[in-house]
Structure formats: C-alpha cells, structure tokens
Design a protein around this motif. Structure first.
Motif, PDB file in Angstrom:
ATOM      1  N   THR A  94       0.852  -1.289  -0.016  1.00  0.00           N
ATOM      2  CA  THR A  94       0.114  -0.138  -0.066  1.00  0.00           C
ATOM      3  C   THR A  94       1.090   1.243   0.260  1.00  0.00           C
ATOM      4  O   THR A  94       2.018   1.238   0.235  1.00  0.00           O
ATOM      5  N   SER A  95       0.366   2.176  -0.345  1.00  0.00           N
ATOM      6  CA  SER A  95       0.819   3.535  -0.273  1.00  0.00           C
ATOM      7  C   SER A  95      -0.300   4.573   0.135  1.00  0.00           C
ATOM      8  O   SER A  95      -1.296   4.263   0.161  1.00  0.00           O
ATOM      9  N   ASP A  96      -0.064   5.924  -0.194  1.00  0.00           N
ATOM     10  CA  ASP A  96      -1.020   6.933  -0.113  1.00  0.00           C
ATOM     11  C   ASP A  96      -2.123   6.769  -1.103  1.00  0.00           C
ATOM     12  O   ASP A  96      -3.098   7.395  -1.158  1.00  0.00           O
ATOM     13  N   LEU A  97      -1.491   6.413  -2.219  1.00  0.00           N
ATOM     14  CA  LEU A  97      -2.376   6.533  -3.428  1.00  0.00           C
ATOM     15  C   LEU A  97      -3.090   5.368  -3.698  1.00  0.00           C
ATOM     16  O   LEU A  97      -4.231   5.186  -4.327  1.00  0.00           O
ATOM     17  N   PHE A  98      -2.278   4.107  -3.828  1.00  0.00           N
ATOM     18  CA  PHE A  98      -2.678   2.714  -4.176  1.00  0.00           C
ATOM     19  C   PHE A  98      -2.544   1.690  -3.283  1.00  0.00           C
ATOM     20  O   PHE A  98      -1.834   1.727  -2.338  1.00  0.00           O
ATOM     21  N   TYR A 122      -4.792  -7.350  -7.687  1.00  0.00           N
ATOM     22  CA  TYR A 122      -5.954  -6.461  -7.444  1.00  0.00           C
ATOM     23  C   TYR A 122      -5.530  -5.047  -7.214  1.00  0.00           C
ATOM     24  O   TYR A 122      -4.842  -5.040  -5.934  1.00  0.00           O
ATOM     25  N   LEU A 123      -5.768  -4.065  -7.931  1.00  0.00           N
ATOM     26  CA  LEU A 123      -4.912  -2.630  -7.870  1.00  0.00           C
ATOM     27  C   LEU A 123      -6.277  -1.801  -7.419  1.00  0.00           C
ATOM     28  O   LEU A 123      -7.092  -1.406  -8.191  1.00  0.00           O
ATOM     29  N   ASP A 124      -6.422  -1.072  -6.382  1.00  0.00           N
ATOM     30  CA  ASP A 124      -7.399   0.043  -5.765  1.00  0.00           C
ATOM     31  C   ASP A 124      -6.774   1.139  -5.622  1.00  0.00           C
ATOM     32  O   ASP A 124      -5.909   1.372  -5.165  1.00  0.00           O
ATOM     33  N   HIS A 125      -7.856   2.183  -5.600  1.00  0.00           N
ATOM     34  CA  HIS A 125      -7.403   3.583  -5.137  1.00  0.00           C
ATOM     35  C   HIS A 125      -7.375   3.370  -3.587  1.00  0.00           C
ATOM     36  O   HIS A 125      -8.289   2.698  -2.855  1.00  0.00           O
ATOM     37  N   ALA A 131       6.436  -3.247  -6.650  1.00  0.00           N
ATOM     38  CA  ALA A 131       5.534  -2.930  -7.921  1.00  0.00           C
ATOM     39  C   ALA A 131       5.515  -1.450  -8.142  1.00  0.00           C
ATOM     40  O   ALA A 131       5.512  -0.492  -7.433  1.00  0.00           O
ATOM     41  N   THR A 132       5.644  -1.113  -9.564  1.00  0.00           N
ATOM     42  CA  THR A 132       5.543   0.291  -9.951  1.00  0.00           C
ATOM     43  C   THR A 132       4.082   0.498 -10.652  1.00  0.00           C
ATOM     44  O   THR A 132       3.851  -0.314 -11.527  1.00  0.00           O
ATOM     45  N   VAL A 133       3.240   1.481 -10.017  1.00  0.00           N
ATOM     46  CA  VAL A 133       2.083   1.785 -10.784  1.00  0.00           C
ATOM     47  C   VAL A 133       2.042   2.896 -11.298  1.00  0.00           C
ATOM     48  O   VAL A 133       2.692   3.977 -10.966  1.00  0.00           O
ATOM     49  N   ALA A 134       1.367   3.044 -12.583  1.00  0.00           N
ATOM     50  CA  ALA A 134       1.204   4.426 -13.156  1.00  0.00           C
ATOM     51  C   ALA A 134      -0.024   4.277 -13.754  1.00  0.00           C
ATOM     52  O   ALA A 134      -0.583   3.451 -14.687  1.00  0.00           O
ATOM     53  N   ALA A 135      -0.959   5.463 -13.524  1.00  0.00           N
ATOM     54  CA  ALA A 135      -2.176   5.510 -13.698  1.00  0.00           C
ATOM     55  C   ALA A 135      -2.668   7.129 -13.621  1.00  0.00           C
ATOM     56  O   ALA A 135      -2.306   7.884 -12.929  1.00  0.00           O
ATOM     57  N   LEU A 152       5.310   0.631  -4.760  1.00  0.00           N
ATOM     58  CA  LEU A 152       4.695  -0.145  -3.745  1.00  0.00           C
ATOM     59  C   LEU A 152       5.634  -1.281  -3.333  1.00  0.00           C
ATOM     60  O   LEU A 152       5.998  -1.765  -4.275  1.00  0.00           O
ATOM     61  N   ALA A 153       5.721  -1.531  -1.980  1.00  0.00           N
ATOM     62  CA  ALA A 153       6.553  -2.728  -1.524  1.00  0.00           C
ATOM     63  C   ALA A 153       5.736  -3.511  -0.570  1.00  0.00           C
ATOM     64  O   ALA A 153       5.136  -3.175   0.298  1.00  0.00           O
ATOM     65  N   GLY A 154       6.077  -4.796  -0.584  1.00  0.00           N
ATOM     66  CA  GLY A 154       5.318  -5.718   0.341  1.00  0.00           C
ATOM     67  C   GLY A 154       6.448  -7.029   0.325  1.00  0.00           C
ATOM     68  O   GLY A 154       7.294  -7.190  -0.389  1.00  0.00           O
ATOM     69  N   GLU A 155       5.806  -8.109   1.074  1.00  0.00           N
ATOM     70  CA  GLU A 155       6.341  -9.295   1.034  1.00  0.00           C
ATOM     71  C   GLU A 155       5.382 -10.285   0.616  1.00  0.00           C
ATOM     72  O   GLU A 155       4.239 -10.337   1.253  1.00  0.00           O
ATOM     73  N   ILE A 156       5.771 -11.531   0.220  1.00  0.00           N
ATOM     74  CA  ILE A 156       4.950 -12.850   0.089  1.00  0.00           C
ATOM     75  C   ILE A 156       5.603 -13.750   0.693  1.00  0.00           C
ATOM     76  O   ILE A 156       6.817 -14.029   0.775  1.00  0.00           O
TER      77      ILE A 156
END
Length: 180
Positions: A47-51, A65-68, A116-120, A127-131
């Motif tokens: 997560t980030s402030d945007l996505f 799944y990508l949400d605002h 993940a790099t998101v461009a919208a 965004l960064a996370g762990e699996i």
C-alpha cells in the motif's frame, strides 16, 4: 404423559434433530471464487497513500488487484510493473484494477520481497510488500461436511424420539401401577 404433550415432545425432538440439517442447507449459496475458497493461498499486500495492491498466488499464477487507497475503487487504465525476489514478472491487464501474471518458476519457500510500480494517468507510485510461501499442509481426510450433518441430525432425531417414547411408556406404567 398426556397425548398432546407426547405430540409436543415428538415435534420438539424432530425440530431439534433436524436443526443441523437446516443450518447446513442454508449456509452455502453458491460457489465462492477460487482464491477466496482457500485462505491458505500465499498472498501479499502493498500500500501507499495513492494505491493498494493485493496479490494471490496459486501455483505459478498470480492474481493481482489494484485499488485506489482512498475509496477502494479499482484503478482504471493503470500500468503495473512487478518484481518478486529480484525477478521481473510480466503482468497482463485483465480489467480495471485486475491483473494476472505467470511466474516462470515456483517461488522458493520463505519470505520474498515484492515491488510494484504503478502508473495511472498523472499518478505514479512505488509499492513494496512481502509474500510468504510455505509448503501446503494437507488436512486429514474425514467425512464430508454435508454427510456429517445428515448423520448428526438423524442420530439426534432418533435419540429424541426414543426419549419421548420412553417418557410416554413410563407415564403409562405409573398410571396403570398407581391405579391397581
């Protein structure tokens, strides 16, 4: 025990005995999505402030799944680049806010970093996370849920009916013995 109370007892026994069956019959209204059906599937959230990005791994297939972040609505017309454990993973857009990816090899057991790099539109974010991937744990084989509910309900109904009949006979014996 009088005749009307016998029928009340038998009716109550029948209702209580069949309650597990009714509960089971009303518990499932259709098939759940494959990813939701198995809560043990490895997943990540970034997560980030945007996505907000959520990924669910099933074998070597990854559903994304990508949400605002503000309103949880799917991000329209987004481009997504994904890196897992230092390996770039090709991503295909399926619909607004939905993507899929196929890993070239299974992920190693343990925790792997996800970036993940998101461009919208005019917005771009990292965004960064762990699996966390672990070997699947098999549940011991046992009777199926519906079958178990039917057996439990039938046993409860029979036991309740036997108790009511025993109570009726006991009441008759007391009346006959008491009158003599």
């Amino acid at each position: 025990m009088q005749l009307p109370s016998l029928f009340s007892a038998l009716g109550l026994a029948l209702v209580l005995g069949l309650a597990p069956l009714w509960a089971h019959a009303h518990g499932d209204h259709g098939a759940a999505p494959a990813a939701a059906a198995d809560a043990s599937l490895p997943r990540f959230a970034a997560t980030s402030d945007l996505f907000e990005l959520v990924g669910v791994l099933e074998g070597q297939k990854l559903a994304l799944y990508l949400d605002h972040a503000g309103d949880n609505s799917p991000v329209k017309e987004a481009q997504l680049e994904l890196d897992i454990a230092g390996t770039r993973v090709p991503v295909t857009r399926v619909a607004d806010g939905e993507f899929q990816a196929a890993l070239s090899a299974p992920l190693a057991e343990g925790v792997s970093p996800v970036t993940a790099t998101v461009a919208a539109g005019n917005e771009t974010d990292l965004l960064a996370g762990e699996i966390d991937v672990h070997a699947a744990v098999q549940a011991p084989a046992g009777p199926a849920g519906p079958r178990k509910a039917w057996v439990a309900g039938a046993v409860a109904a029979v036991l309740a009916a036997l108790a009511a009949v025993w109570g009726l006979r006991r009441g008759r014996t007391a009346r006959v013995g008491g009158a003599a």
